[in-house]
Design a protein around this motif. Structure first.
Motif, mmCIF file in Angstrom:
data_model
loop_
_atom_site.group_PDB
_atom_site.id
_atom_site.type_symbol
_atom_site.label_atom_id
_atom_site.label_comp_id
_atom_site.label_asym_id
_atom_site.label_seq_id
_atom_site.Cartn_x
_atom_site.Cartn_y
_atom_site.Cartn_z
ATOM 1 N N CYS A 326 65.653 -2.802 51.336
ATOM 2 C CA CYS A 326 65.139 -1.457 51.820
ATOM 3 C C CYS A 326 65.595 -1.227 53.245
ATOM 4 N N GLU A 327 66.651 -1.789 53.480
ATOM 5 C CA GLU A 327 67.429 -1.530 54.921
ATOM 6 C C GLU A 327 67.497 0.099 55.310
ATOM 7 N N ALA A 335 67.798 3.554 43.900
ATOM 8 C CA ALA A 335 66.980 2.758 42.944
ATOM 9 C C ALA A 335 66.155 3.752 42.107
ATOM 10 N N PHE A 336 65.669 4.828 42.764
ATOM 11 C CA PHE A 336 64.879 5.696 42.363
ATOM 12 C C PHE A 336 65.888 6.783 41.251
ATOM 13 N N GLU A 337 66.773 7.113 41.614
ATOM 14 C CA GLU A 337 67.733 7.865 40.633
ATOM 15 C C GLU A 337 68.364 6.980 39.349
ATOM 16 N N ASP A 338 68.410 5.572 39.708
ATOM 17 C CA ASP A 338 68.777 4.697 38.352
ATOM 18 C C ASP A 338 67.539 4.855 37.375
ATOM 19 N N PRO A 348 67.275 -3.307 43.330
ATOM 20 C CA PRO A 348 65.621 -2.853 43.133
ATOM 21 C C PRO A 348 65.124 -3.128 44.513
ATOM 22 N N ILE A 349 64.042 -2.289 44.806
ATOM 23 C CA ILE A 349 63.189 -2.595 45.867
ATOM 24 C C ILE A 349 62.152 -3.839 45.755
ATOM 25 N N ILE A 350 62.198 -4.995 46.502
ATOM 26 C CA ILE A 350 61.572 -5.920 46.043
ATOM 27 C C ILE A 350 60.565 -6.323 47.232
ATOM 28 N N GLU A 351 59.338 -6.572 46.918
ATOM 29 C CA GLU A 351 58.072 -7.145 47.612
ATOM 30 C C GLU A 351 58.078 -8.729 47.291
ATOM 31 N N SER A 371 55.549 -14.178 44.180
ATOM 32 C CA SER A 371 55.141 -12.989 43.763
ATOM 33 C C SER A 371 56.220 -11.752 43.950
ATOM 34 N N LEU A 372 56.828 -11.377 42.876
ATOM 35 C CA LEU A 372 57.900 -10.270 43.179
ATOM 36 C C LEU A 372 57.363 -8.982 42.584
ATOM 37 N N PHE A 373 56.977 -7.876 43.434
ATOM 38 C CA PHE A 373 56.508 -6.599 42.951
ATOM 39 C C PHE A 373 57.683 -5.771 43.134
ATOM 40 N N THR A 374 58.593 -5.530 42.071
ATOM 41 C CA THR A 374 59.943 -4.850 42.084
ATOM 42 C C THR A 374 59.842 -3.262 41.483
#
Length: 497
Positions: A326-327, A335-338, A348-351, A371-374
């Motif tokens: 998320c730089e 990522a959204f367009e994919d 993917p965006i990863i928390e 825990s990975l919230f992706t």
């Protein structure tokens, strides 16, 4: 390794049962034919509703279809020795009044507050051997300003409240709806506004504490009891429920902690619902782009931007929410367009959270739960293809490849993983479309319009049937407000009967 040791398994089996389970066993699990109130689903809101009703003298029973209580606020030992907050994984939004009224601390709730709270390592090429930059934010404003100054002197010199949203963290919130951002920062823990923390023992421990409070006052909670149908009398009023095994349980009122879709499209006899109401419930927006991955590792992740200390002991950044990929907003947009093209995001965006960094009870010594919230992942892949095991593993491998770029050695530390795509979240936890809020937290589905306009009072078109879950006002998150509010509405209606 330690996770598979015979002694560890023996210790886990010998761990004490929560008080609500002991109360259930003490009463020999006797199911009575009639109660004042039936609650469908032992998610945290259903448990809160049951606890308040029972305290008010309303004889209440809760039926849960799974073998564990908690709904999405649950702890499960998916991999031997590793206890995961399998769905929801952080606490902040629980209303202080509920915490106090239900005496949750007395009933076993223990919290681990996090400070600092956010760590964003950068993936930077060509740094000539230098440690990549990172952003670590907490409650110390002076230190926050130093951190932000690496990226923007202007943001660092802004007023003390503005640096919470510098350019680097703004990207994390795009294209996140503004209300959802507000929803996530309006909580508090132990008097600290905006604080988030881990629940000792995982998120199931908060569900256990609420259940303990409910059963201490006489409520009954049954697991592996699936409600098949809401019973409606010939006069059009609720008269109880029918369980999957055919057992009929009579009651004056029924509160559903299930989603509006399950409540009104599957459990309620359709002849008692207005056709327009049914149509609008079926059209609720439930889209969700999230895949949750729970990971067991045998060593602490070692980030290039913040190398581990000798002895591999957790450092402050390990207790944070760690944000990867998320730089800048371009990464988020791509990522959204994919996902819009029916693909899982290539970056993917990863928390990334490591709750065992503060709560060592969750994993064997030296090991950790991650825990990975992706996002973003579509519910259905391109061409109408479903999420078969091959596709699920391919996506998880992509996520792990991304983590490896920030923390080399991560992939080699993995002991096991649990991949929950949107269809998995729907199937296991009853979340429509995999949506953690039951339905989207958009302006047309909030406040007086949640779940529908003119139906935000927790009451339904069928007298005696109420919603008490995340699909009711004020929405999702481990908040408990919907359960508490519904209980008070029900109690008022019962008094007027």
């Amino acid at each position: 390794m330690a996770a598979s040791g015979r002694g560890l398994r023996r210790a886990l089996r010998a761990s004490p049962l929560p008080a609500w389970r002991q109360a259930h066993l003490g009463a020999r699990g006797n199911l009575k034919p009639e109660y004042d109130a039936v609650v469908i689903g032992a998610g945290h809101n259903g448990l809160v509703a049951a606890a308040y009703l029972q305290r008010l003298g309303v004889n209440t029973v809760v039926f849960e279809r799974r073998h564990v209580i908690g709904g999405a606020a649950v702890t499960e030992e998916i991999i031997p020795g590793f206890k995961f907050s399998r769905a929801s994984y952080l606490l902040s939004l629980l209303r202080p009044q509920i915490y106090t009224d239900l005496e949750l601390k007395k009933h076993g709730l223990k919290l681990h507050l996090r400070n600092p709270h956010s760590f964003t390592p950068m993936w930077e090429e060509g740094t000539e051997g230098k440690v990549p930059r990172s952003l670590l934010l907490g409650t110390d404003m002076a230190e926050n300003q130093k951190q932000i100054a690496q990226f923007s002197q202007k943001d660092a010199q802004a007023s003390p409240w503005e640096p919470s949203f510098p350019s680097i963290t703004r990207s994390l919130r795009h294209p996140l709806p503004r209300y959802v951002l507000l929803h996530h920062v309006m909580g508090s823990l132990e008097g600290m506004p905006g604080a988030w923390g881990y629940v000792q023992g995982g998120m199931g421990a908060i569900s256990d504490a609420i259940a303990n409070s409910a059963t201490a006052h006489g409520a009954n909670i049954f697991t592996e009891k699936t409600v098949a149908k809401v019973q409606v009398s010939s006069g059009g009023c609720v008269q109880g429920v029918v369980l999957q095994d055919g057992t009929e349980v009579r009651s004056k009122v029924v509160l559903s902690n299930a989603s509006p879709q399950i409540t009104f499209l599957k459990l309620t006899p359709q002849e008692w619902l207005p056709e327009e109401f049914v149509g609008r419930i079926s059209q609720l927006d439930t889209q969700s782009p999230v895949t949750k991955i729970n990971v067991a590792v045998d060593k602490l992740p070692n980030f290039l931007a913040a190398p581990n200390a000798p002895g591999d002991q957790p450092l402050p950044h390990h207790q944070c929410s760690i944000h990867l990929n998320c730089e800048d907003t371009c990464l988020l947009h791509q990522a959204f367009e994919d996902a819009m093209d029916g693909l899982h995001s290539h970056r993917p965006i990863i928390e990334f959270c490591i709750p065992s960094s503060l709560d060592p009870t969750l994993a064997p010594p030296g090991c950790h739960v991650v825990s990975l919230f992706t996002q973003y992942t579509p519910y259905t892949l391109a061409g109408g293809k479903g999420w078969e095991e091959q596709e699920k593993n391919a996506y998880a491998d992509k996520v792990f490849d991304c983590i490896e770029a920030y923390a080399p050695g991560f992939k080699g530390s993995v002991v096991g993983r649990d991949i929950l795509t949107p269809p998995d979240l729907e199937r296991i936890f009853g979340l429509p479309g995999g949506n953690i809020f039951h339905c989207a937290m958009s302006l047309d589905q909030l406040y007086f319009a949640r779940p529908l306009p003119l139906h935000s009072s927790y009451r339904s078109p069928v007298p005696g049937l109420y919603l008490c879950g995340s699909g009711a006002h004020p929405g999702g998150g481990v908040m408990g407000a919907a359960g508490r509010n519904a209980a008070h509405v029900v109690f008022g209606d019962l008094k007027s009967m």
